[in-house]
Design an enzyme around this catalytic site. Structure first.
Site, PDB file in Angstrom:
ATOM      1  N   LYS A 115       0.830  -1.211   0.000  1.00  0.00           N
ATOM      2  CA  LYS A 115       0.000   0.000   0.000  1.00  0.00           C
ATOM      3  C   LYS A 115       0.858   1.253   0.000  1.00  0.00           C
ATOM      4  O   LYS A 115       0.451   2.268  -0.545  1.00  0.00           O
ATOM      5  CB  LYS A 115      -0.972   0.003   1.178  1.00  0.00           C
ATOM      6  CG  LYS A 115      -2.122  -0.970   0.986  1.00  0.00           C
ATOM      7  CD  LYS A 115      -3.299  -0.652   1.888  1.00  0.00           C
ATOM      8  CE  LYS A 115      -4.452  -1.616   1.619  1.00  0.00           C
ATOM      9  NZ  LYS A 115      -5.544  -1.469   2.587  1.00  0.00           N
ATOM     10  N   LYS A 197      -3.506 -10.489  -6.834  1.00  0.00           N
ATOM     11  CA  LYS A 197      -4.789 -10.671  -6.146  1.00  0.00           C
ATOM     12  C   LYS A 197      -5.866  -9.783  -6.761  1.00  0.00           C
ATOM     13  O   LYS A 197      -5.586  -8.651  -7.150  1.00  0.00           O
ATOM     14  CB  LYS A 197      -4.565 -10.281  -4.670  1.00  0.00           C
ATOM     15  CG  LYS A 197      -5.742 -10.502  -3.770  1.00  0.00           C
ATOM     16  CD  LYS A 197      -5.487  -9.935  -2.377  1.00  0.00           C
ATOM     17  CE  LYS A 197      -5.734  -8.438  -2.308  1.00  0.00           C
ATOM     18  NZ  LYS A 197      -5.807  -7.891  -0.940  1.00  0.00           N
ATOM     19  N   LYS A 200     -10.344  -4.648  -4.714  1.00  0.00           N
ATOM     20  CA  LYS A 200     -11.380  -3.643  -4.959  1.00  0.00           C
ATOM     21  C   LYS A 200     -10.790  -2.302  -5.367  1.00  0.00           C
ATOM     22  O   LYS A 200     -11.485  -1.460  -5.914  1.00  0.00           O
ATOM     23  CB  LYS A 200     -12.364  -3.513  -3.779  1.00  0.00           C
ATOM     24  CG  LYS A 200     -11.788  -3.352  -2.385  1.00  0.00           C
ATOM     25  CD  LYS A 200     -12.916  -3.077  -1.378  1.00  0.00           C
ATOM     26  CE  LYS A 200     -12.949  -3.987  -0.169  1.00  0.00           C
ATOM     27  NZ  LYS A 200     -11.899  -3.759   0.830  1.00  0.00           N
TER      28      LYS A 200
HETATM   29  P1  TYM Z   1     -10.555  -6.225   3.005  1.00  0.00           P
HETATM   30  O1  TYM Z   1     -11.622  -5.201   3.141  1.00  0.00           O
HETATM   31  O2  TYM Z   1      -9.405  -5.937   2.130  1.00  0.00           O
HETATM   32  O3  TYM Z   1     -11.189  -7.588   2.519  1.00  0.00           O
HETATM   33  C1  TYM Z   1     -12.299  -8.167   3.170  1.00  0.00           C
HETATM   34  C2  TYM Z   1     -12.155  -9.678   3.188  1.00  0.00           C
HETATM   35  O4  TYM Z   1     -12.044 -10.174   1.857  1.00  0.00           O
HETATM   36  C3  TYM Z   1     -10.886 -10.986   1.742  1.00  0.00           C
HETATM   37  N1  TYM Z   1     -10.334 -10.816   0.388  1.00  0.00           N
HETATM   38  C4  TYM Z   1     -10.123 -11.819  -0.470  1.00  0.00           C
HETATM   39  N2  TYM Z   1     -10.299 -13.143  -0.358  1.00  0.00           N
HETATM   40  C5  TYM Z   1      -9.997 -13.895  -1.446  1.00  0.00           C
HETATM   41  N3  TYM Z   1      -9.525 -13.399  -2.610  1.00  0.00           N
HETATM   42  C6  TYM Z   1      -9.330 -12.066  -2.756  1.00  0.00           C
HETATM   43  N4  TYM Z   1      -8.891 -11.571  -3.915  1.00  0.00           N
HETATM   44  C7  TYM Z   1      -9.647 -11.214  -1.664  1.00  0.00           C
HETATM   45  N5  TYM Z   1      -9.583  -9.881  -1.468  1.00  0.00           N
HETATM   46  C8  TYM Z   1      -9.998  -9.656  -0.211  1.00  0.00           C
HETATM   47  C9  TYM Z   1      -9.937 -10.469   2.805  1.00  0.00           C
HETATM   48  O5  TYM Z   1      -8.978 -11.439   3.173  1.00  0.00           O
HETATM   49  C10 TYM Z   1     -10.882 -10.147   3.925  1.00  0.00           C
HETATM   50  O6  TYM Z   1     -11.185 -11.309   4.668  1.00  0.00           O
HETATM   51  N6  TYM Z   1      -7.820  -5.825   7.176  1.00  0.00           N
HETATM   52  C11 TYM Z   1      -9.045  -6.360   6.631  1.00  0.00           C
HETATM   53  C12 TYM Z   1     -10.290  -5.839   7.323  1.00  0.00           C
HETATM   54  C13 TYM Z   1     -10.283  -6.037   8.803  1.00  0.00           C
HETATM   55  C14 TYM Z   1     -10.470  -7.262   9.480  1.00  0.00           C
HETATM   56  C15 TYM Z   1     -10.428  -6.933  10.858  1.00  0.00           C
HETATM   57  C16 TYM Z   1     -10.681  -8.564   9.060  1.00  0.00           C
HETATM   58  C17 TYM Z   1     -10.122  -5.054   9.730  1.00  0.00           C
HETATM   59  N7  TYM Z   1     -10.210  -5.602  10.973  1.00  0.00           N
HETATM   60  C18 TYM Z   1     -10.561  -7.926  11.830  1.00  0.00           C
HETATM   61  C19 TYM Z   1     -10.813  -9.542  10.044  1.00  0.00           C
HETATM   62  C20 TYM Z   1     -10.757  -9.220  11.410  1.00  0.00           C
HETATM   63  C21 TYM Z   1      -9.132  -5.971   5.147  1.00  0.00           C
HETATM   64  O7  TYM Z   1      -8.497  -5.063   4.717  1.00  0.00           O
HETATM   65  O8  TYM Z   1     -10.037  -6.670   4.448  1.00  0.00           O
END
Ligand code: TYM
Length: 332
Positions: A115, A197, A200
């Site tokens: 990032k 990957k 979004k």
């Molecule tokens: P975020 O918002 O980037 O993504 C949300 C969830 O989607 C999963 N994910 C994917 N899984 C498979 N293939 C992909 N291409 C893909 N892109 C995203 C992510 O692994 C995630 O589970 N840091 C986290 C948000 C967060 C969080 C937490 C998660 C904040 N606090 C506490 C769990 C527990 C994040 O940026 O997710």
């Protein structure tokens, strides 16, 4: 444990339109825990501002992410659904845990490195300490299990280390959480660049299938998906594009690689891509219909947020008070 049940916590950032990566890696699995566990699913808006957001879009996406949770099968009566900034304990514990997280640990986080490369003009302190806020999210609820995609594994391991460190210094305070990373769908790749990957925040709209894409767009994107010069639908080393499409098809249909290979024996990539697109669009159609119904009802979504925040804050307070006492803060 909470009321005799183990605890699940997970979160999604309202930082962009959600993709089938978010769906298959995380959201789709959330409802499978609702009966057996006490589940907290959070829209993590505090995390989203580590990257510059347009305020009106952040607000809209916060509603949308909550609506998608419900549309994907999360019943607000059976799950605590809430918005992170509505429960101040997250930011409070986040600060405290910053003081138990090492500079070296944060420097090793691959997501931070990625990032900061992508946002070179805004490498802010929040982007750096993001994982200790994520640890606070998880540890506040004495969470046992965290369903996430594999890209969050490193952050989760840091949360476990922070919990262990704190427990070692101040006696048992936090449950040390385990990850739940699905076998199929833990890492959905970009359709344009299948070694990266699906994200979004990708600028290339054709690389990403959004949960809310209409059927025509879904079919078109899969049709254009990068494969290779071969023609055989087979899961094999080095065939990143085909492997990714097979993973997506497996995740949407529950079929095995062998079944898929048999199904497309003697047929080309064109047929296969079409079938993946159809399976994706068919699965998402009911989610989209429910989403459209919910997003029109802001008052309902706000009532879910309000109740969720109340119930989350109650649980979070208990852990926060415990931490404050242990650290030596004067509590009145
Ligand atoms: P975020 O918002 O980037 O993504 C949300 C969830 O989607 C999963 N994910 C994917 N899984 C498979 N293939 C992909 N291409 C893909 N892109 C995203 C992510 O692994 C995630 O589970 N840091 C986290 C948000 C967060 C969080 C937490 C998660 C904040 N606090 C506490 C769990 C527990 C994040 O940026 O997710």
């Amino acid at each position: 444990m909470l009321n005799g049940k183990k605890v699940v916590f997970s979160g999604v950032q309202p930082s962009g339109n959600l993709t089938i990566g978010n769906y298959l890696g995380a959201i789709k699995n959330f409802s499978t825990f609702s009966e057996e566990y006490h589940c907290f699913y959070c829209v993590v808006d505090l995390h989203a501002i580590t990257v510059r957001q347009v305020p009106a879009e952040l607000r809209r996406r916060t509603y949308e992410t909550l609506a998608l949770y419900i549309a994907a099968g999360l019943d607000p009566q059976k799950n605590t659904l809430f918005v992170q900034s509505h429960v101040p304990a997250h930011a409070e514990l986040g600060w405290m845990l910053d003081c138990f997280t090492m500079f070296g640990e944060l420097s090793r986080m691959t997501q931070f490195k990625d990032k900061s490369q992508k946002n070179a003009d805004n490498i802010n302190a929040g982007l750096f300490t993001y994982p200790s806020l994520m640890a606070a999210d998880i540890l506040l609820y004495q969470t046992d299990l965290v369903p996430v995609g594999i890209d969050q594994k490193q952050h989760l391991e840091l949360a476990r280390d922070i919990a262990g460190r704190f427990n070692g210094l101040y006696s048992d305070t936090f449950t040390v959480p385990e990850g739940y990373i699905p076998q199929t769908g833990m890492k959905i790749m970009s359709l344009a660049e299948p070694t990266a990957k699906m994200s979004k925040s990708d600028k290339n709209q054709n690389a990403v299938v959004y949960i809310l894409d209409n059927k025509d767009d879904i079919l078109r994107k899969f049709k254009r998906a990068v494969t290779d010069s071969g023609s055989e639908v087979r899961y094999a080393e080095g065939k990143d594009g085909v492997n990714n499409l097979m993973t997506i098809y497996r995740a949407f249909t529950g079929k095995s690689n062998e079944e898929i290979e048999r199904e497309f024996e003697g047929r080309g990539y064109g047929d296969f891509k079409m079938a993946v697109g159809e399976a994706c669009a068919d699965t998402l159609a009911p989610v989209q219909a429910e989403f459209n119904r919910l997003i029109a009802d802001k008052a309902y979504l706000e009532s879910v947020m309000r109740e969720g925040a109340q119930s989350a804050a109650y649980c979070a307070r208990k852990t926060l008070s415990k931490v404050q006492r242990k650290l030596g803060f004067v509590t009145l």
